[in-house]
Write an enzyme that holds these catalytic residues in place. Structure first.
Site, PDB file in Angstrom:
ATOM      1  N   TYR A  11     -59.517 -63.279  87.898  1.00 20.33           N
ATOM      2  CA  TYR A  11     -58.076 -63.080  88.156  1.00 20.33           C
ATOM      3  C   TYR A  11     -57.714 -63.478  89.593  1.00 20.33           C
ATOM      4  CZ  TYR A  11     -53.861 -60.308  89.247  1.00 20.33           C
ATOM      5  OH  TYR A  11     -52.628 -59.892  89.684  1.00 20.33           O
ATOM      6  N   ASP A  51     -74.676 -68.730  88.341  1.00 16.22           N
ATOM      7  CA  ASP A  51     -74.646 -67.394  88.933  1.00 16.22           C
ATOM      8  C   ASP A  51     -75.058 -67.504  90.407  1.00 16.22           C
ATOM      9  OD1 ASP A  51     -75.540 -64.649  89.616  1.00 16.22           O
ATOM     10  OD2 ASP A  51     -75.220 -64.294  87.474  1.00 16.22           O
ATOM     11  N   PHE A  73     -65.409 -64.101  95.669  1.00 13.48           N
ATOM     12  CA  PHE A  73     -64.785 -63.131  94.748  1.00 13.48           C
ATOM     13  C   PHE A  73     -65.734 -62.708  93.632  1.00 13.48           C
ATOM     14  CE2 PHE A  73     -61.542 -66.146  96.218  1.00 13.48           C
ATOM     15  CZ  PHE A  73     -60.645 -65.284  96.820  1.00 13.48           C
ATOM     16  N   ALA A  74     -66.955 -63.272  93.621  1.00 11.11           N
ATOM     17  CA  ALA A  74     -67.840 -63.071  92.467  1.00 11.11           C
ATOM     18  C   ALA A  74     -68.476 -61.685  92.532  1.00 11.11           C
ATOM     19  CB  ALA A  74     -68.922 -64.144  92.450  1.00 11.11           C
ATOM     20  N   SER A 117     -62.483 -54.132  99.320  1.00 12.73           N
ATOM     21  CA  SER A 117     -61.615 -53.250  98.520  1.00 12.73           C
ATOM     22  C   SER A 117     -61.254 -51.983  99.272  1.00 12.73           C
ATOM     23  CB  SER A 117     -62.367 -52.868  97.241  1.00 12.73           C
ATOM     24  OG  SER A 117     -61.667 -51.859  96.556  1.00 12.73           O
ATOM     25  N   TYR A 141     -69.035 -48.878  92.880  1.00 13.11           N
ATOM     26  CA  TYR A 141     -68.288 -50.114  93.148  1.00 13.11           C
ATOM     27  C   TYR A 141     -67.882 -50.174  94.626  1.00 13.11           C
ATOM     28  CZ  TYR A 141     -64.233 -53.131  93.571  1.00 13.11           C
ATOM     29  OH  TYR A 141     -63.331 -54.067  94.015  1.00 13.11           O
ATOM     30  N   LYS A 145     -69.280 -52.640  97.826  1.00 12.75           N
ATOM     31  CA  LYS A 145     -68.441 -53.470  98.704  1.00 12.75           C
ATOM     32  C   LYS A 145     -68.691 -53.117 100.175  1.00 12.75           C
ATOM     33  CE  LYS A 145     -66.072 -55.974  95.729  1.00 12.75           C
ATOM     34  NZ  LYS A 145     -65.424 -57.285  95.730  1.00 12.75           N
ATOM     35  N   PHE A 208     -51.852 -40.885  83.883  1.00 15.37           N
ATOM     36  CA  PHE A 208     -53.047 -40.087  84.156  1.00 15.37           C
ATOM     37  C   PHE A 208     -52.755 -39.017  85.214  1.00 15.37           C
ATOM     38  CE2 PHE A 208     -55.781 -44.031  83.007  1.00 15.37           C
ATOM     39  CZ  PHE A 208     -55.689 -43.732  81.662  1.00 15.37           C
ATOM     40  N   ARG A 282     -57.348 -38.950  85.737  1.00 14.50           N
ATOM     41  CA  ARG A 282     -58.541 -39.781  85.568  1.00 14.50           C
ATOM     42  C   ARG A 282     -59.508 -39.399  86.688  1.00 14.50           C
ATOM     43  NH1 ARG A 282     -57.726 -46.261  85.733  1.00 14.50           N
ATOM     44  NH2 ARG A 282     -57.379 -45.797  87.931  1.00 14.50           N
ATOM     45  N   GLY A 284     -61.810 -39.143  89.750  1.00 16.12           N
ATOM     46  CA  GLY A 284     -62.050 -40.044  90.885  1.00 16.12           C
ATOM     47  C   GLY A 284     -60.806 -40.702  91.446  1.00 16.12           C
ATOM     48  N   ASP A 285     -59.609 -40.433  90.885  1.00 18.76           N
ATOM     49  CA  ASP A 285     -58.385 -41.052  91.399  1.00 18.76           C
ATOM     50  C   ASP A 285     -57.846 -40.275  92.605  1.00 18.76           C
ATOM     51  OD1 ASP A 285     -57.948 -43.293  89.858  1.00 18.76           O
ATOM     52  OD2 ASP A 285     -56.632 -42.296  88.412  1.00 18.76           O
TER      53      ASP A 285
HETATM   54  N1  UFG Z   1     -52.927 -45.275  85.642  1.00 21.99           N
HETATM   55  C1  UFG Z   1     -52.286 -44.529  84.680  1.00 21.99           C
HETATM   56  N2  UFG Z   1     -52.418 -44.923  83.387  1.00 21.99           N
HETATM   57  C2  UFG Z   1     -53.160 -46.011  83.011  1.00 21.99           C
HETATM   58  C3  UFG Z   1     -53.824 -46.758  84.008  1.00 21.99           C
HETATM   59  C4  UFG Z   1     -53.683 -46.360  85.316  1.00 21.99           C
HETATM   60  O1  UFG Z   1     -51.602 -43.552  84.962  1.00 21.99           O
HETATM   61  O2  UFG Z   1     -53.243 -46.280  81.794  1.00 21.99           O
HETATM   62  C5  UFG Z   1     -52.784 -44.866  87.052  1.00 21.99           C
HETATM   63  C6  UFG Z   1     -54.095 -44.544  87.723  1.00 21.99           C
HETATM   64  O3  UFG Z   1     -54.446 -43.209  87.504  1.00 21.99           O
HETATM   65  C7  UFG Z   1     -53.762 -44.865  89.176  1.00 21.99           C
HETATM   66  C8  UFG Z   1     -52.731 -45.992  89.094  1.00 21.99           C
HETATM   67  O4  UFG Z   1     -52.244 -45.962  87.759  1.00 21.99           O
HETATM   68  O5  UFG Z   1     -53.156 -43.765  89.775  1.00 21.99           O
HETATM   69  C9  UFG Z   1     -53.326 -47.352  89.352  1.00 21.99           C
HETATM   70  O6  UFG Z   1     -54.482 -47.513  88.542  1.00 21.99           O
HETATM   71  P1  UFG Z   1     -55.269 -48.903  88.424  1.00 21.99           P
HETATM   72  O7  UFG Z   1     -56.415 -48.670  87.494  1.00 21.99           O
HETATM   73  O8  UFG Z   1     -54.315 -49.994  88.116  1.00 21.99           O
HETATM   74  O9  UFG Z   1     -55.789 -49.151  89.901  1.00 21.99           O
HETATM   75  P2  UFG Z   1     -56.714 -48.233  90.838  1.00 21.99           P
HETATM   76  O10 UFG Z   1     -55.821 -47.695  91.907  1.00 21.99           O
HETATM   77  O11 UFG Z   1     -57.512 -47.262  90.087  1.00 21.99           O
HETATM   78  O12 UFG Z   1     -57.759 -49.307  91.316  1.00 21.99           O
HETATM   79  C10 UFG Z   1     -57.510 -50.250  92.307  1.00 21.99           C
HETATM   80  C11 UFG Z   1     -58.274 -51.510  92.003  1.00 21.99           C
HETATM   81  C12 UFG Z   1     -59.766 -51.248  92.042  1.00 21.99           C
HETATM   82  C13 UFG Z   1     -60.114 -50.598  93.350  1.00 21.99           C
HETATM   83  C14 UFG Z   1     -59.276 -49.379  93.601  1.00 21.99           C
HETATM   84  C15 UFG Z   1     -59.509 -48.812  94.970  1.00 21.99           C
HETATM   85  O13 UFG Z   1     -57.903 -52.014  90.743  1.00 21.99           O
HETATM   86  O14 UFG Z   1     -60.476 -52.463  91.891  1.00 21.99           O
HETATM   87  O15 UFG Z   1     -57.900 -49.715  93.522  1.00 21.99           O
HETATM   88  O16 UFG Z   1     -59.484 -47.433  94.904  1.00 21.99           O
HETATM   89  F1  UFG Z   1     -61.410 -50.236  93.364  1.00 21.99           F
END
Ligand code: UFG
Length: 328
Positions: A11, A51, A73-74, A117, A141, A145, A208, A282, A284-285
């Site tokens: 992406y 790879d 980016f890989a 990240s 992850y 990084k 979430f 979710r 870890g958020d």
């Molecule tokens: N969310 C929902 N419902 C969903 C999907 C996501 O409510 O179906 C919420 C998540 O809980 C979060 C927000 O939307 O609060 C964003 O979620 P994403 O999964 O889109 O993104 P993240 O913040 O979890 O992750 C991003 C990058 C990761 C990186 C991270 C750093 O995509 O690669 O930030 O913490 F590791």
């Protein structure tokens, strides 16, 4: 002189490839297509399928092309998967970085722009987050990084390789025209999942958690357009070409939006009611992740230009044209 894009069919890599070609850079891609898409590779770029953990293919790529700089980016990038398969992340990401740096040393290539990240920070003590704030990743992850950044720092001290690590916050949007965009399997990112509702692919979007200590109770993130992100990479290449020393910069807008605000914005852009359900948090958020982008402004003279609705509109254009992503 060419630029090598490791992971150029993913992406973020594919959008950087478009940006490099648009300004006339000779562009080489290496991708193993584990998560990248053949349909994202444009005719103007030279493609190697392989790879980066394979020294022989790296020697071929560096031997056959006059490479000036590498954009890397890989990597594996799913937080949840990294909790279940940590060794996959240390192998692909950390070992991949080691193999790439060894090849750059063998072939005397001294400039590296690295896709880092916000996950390196873990749960932040304050927002906006500055680069000097504590780095305490809370998943393999983010840890991978951070280790990759650490390896680059020590290699940079011992050898002549200079690097810019760009710590992305939440990347979104698509290249104008709707030809390339976001397609993760499985999709876990908020904006593509929200847009699956008006596309008729999903009944509702699950929020979430609605009990976070934020104004509407939902998580706040800093969403950054992928074309603004690509612009930062071009500026990082220019900075290294001017002889700039190694740097670490956050990439974000410096403004946070809650999950509910994102759904509201998607309703305005698509003109459709988007049904929601509230689910549990979710694991870890963090409640809030917002970047200070002051360092990128100072070092790279970079400022994001795309507003939230334009970002969602470009994603919507891509998803409408390709409801099943790159799959036919
Ligand atoms: N969310 C929902 N419902 C969903 C999907 C996501 O409510 O179906 C919420 C998540 O809980 C979060 C927000 O939307 O609060 C964003 O979620 P994403 O999964 O889109 O993104 P993240 O913040 O979890 O992750 C991003 C990058 C990761 C990186 C991270 C750093 O995509 O690669 O930030 O913490 F590791």
């Amino acid at each position: 002189m060419a630029i090598l894009v490791c992971g150029g069919a993913g992406y973020i890599g594919s959008h950087n490839v478009r940006a490099l070609l648009a300004r006339g850079e000779e562009t080489i891609i290496i991708d193993n297509f584990l998560t990248g898409h053949r349909g994202s590779v444009p005719a103007g770029a030279r493609l190697y399928e392989g790879d980066i953990r394979d020294a022989a293919i790296l020697d071929q790529v560096f031997g056959e092309n006059d490479i000036d700089a590498v954009l890397h980016f890989a990597a594996s990038s799913l937080v949840g998967e990294s909790m279940e398969k940590p060794l996959k992340y240390f192998n692909n990401n950390v070992h991949g970085m080691q193999m790439l740096l060894e090849a750059m040393l063998r072939h005397d290539v001294d400039k590296l722009v690295f896709s880092s990240s916000a996950a390196v920070y873990g749960e932040p003590e304050r927002v906006p987050i500055e680069e000097s704030d504590p780095t305490r990743p809370c998943n393999p992850y983010g840890e991978s990084k951070l280790i990759m950044e650490t390896i680059m720092r020590w290699v940079g001290k011992a050898h002549h390789i200079r690097s810019v690590s760009l710590r992305y916050f939440n990347v979104a949007g698509a290249w104008p025209g709707g030809e390339i965009g976001e397609d993760h399997r499985p999709e876990s990112h908020l904006i593509p999942l929200i847009l699956q509702v008006p596309l008729g692919l999903r009944e509702q979007i699950t929020v979430f958690g609605q009990d976070y200590p934020t104004p509407d109770g939902t998580c706040i993130r800093d969403y950054l357009d992928v074309t603004d992100l690509a612009d930062a990479h071009l500026r990082a290449v220019d900075y290294l070409r001017r002889g700039g020393a190694s740097e670490i910069c956050n990439l974000g807008n410096g403004r946070g939006f809650s999950v509910m605000e994102m759904i509201e914005a998607a309703r305005r852009v698509t003109g459709q009611e988007i049904k929601i359900a509230v689910g549990p948090r979710r694991p870890g958020d963090p409640a809030r992740l917002v970047a200070s982008a002051a360092r990128a402004a100072k070092v790279l003279d970079w400022r994001p230009e795309t507003g939230l609705e334009d970002m969602i509109a470009s994603a919507w254009e891509w998803h409408k044209n390709h409801p099943h992503g790159y799959a036919r």
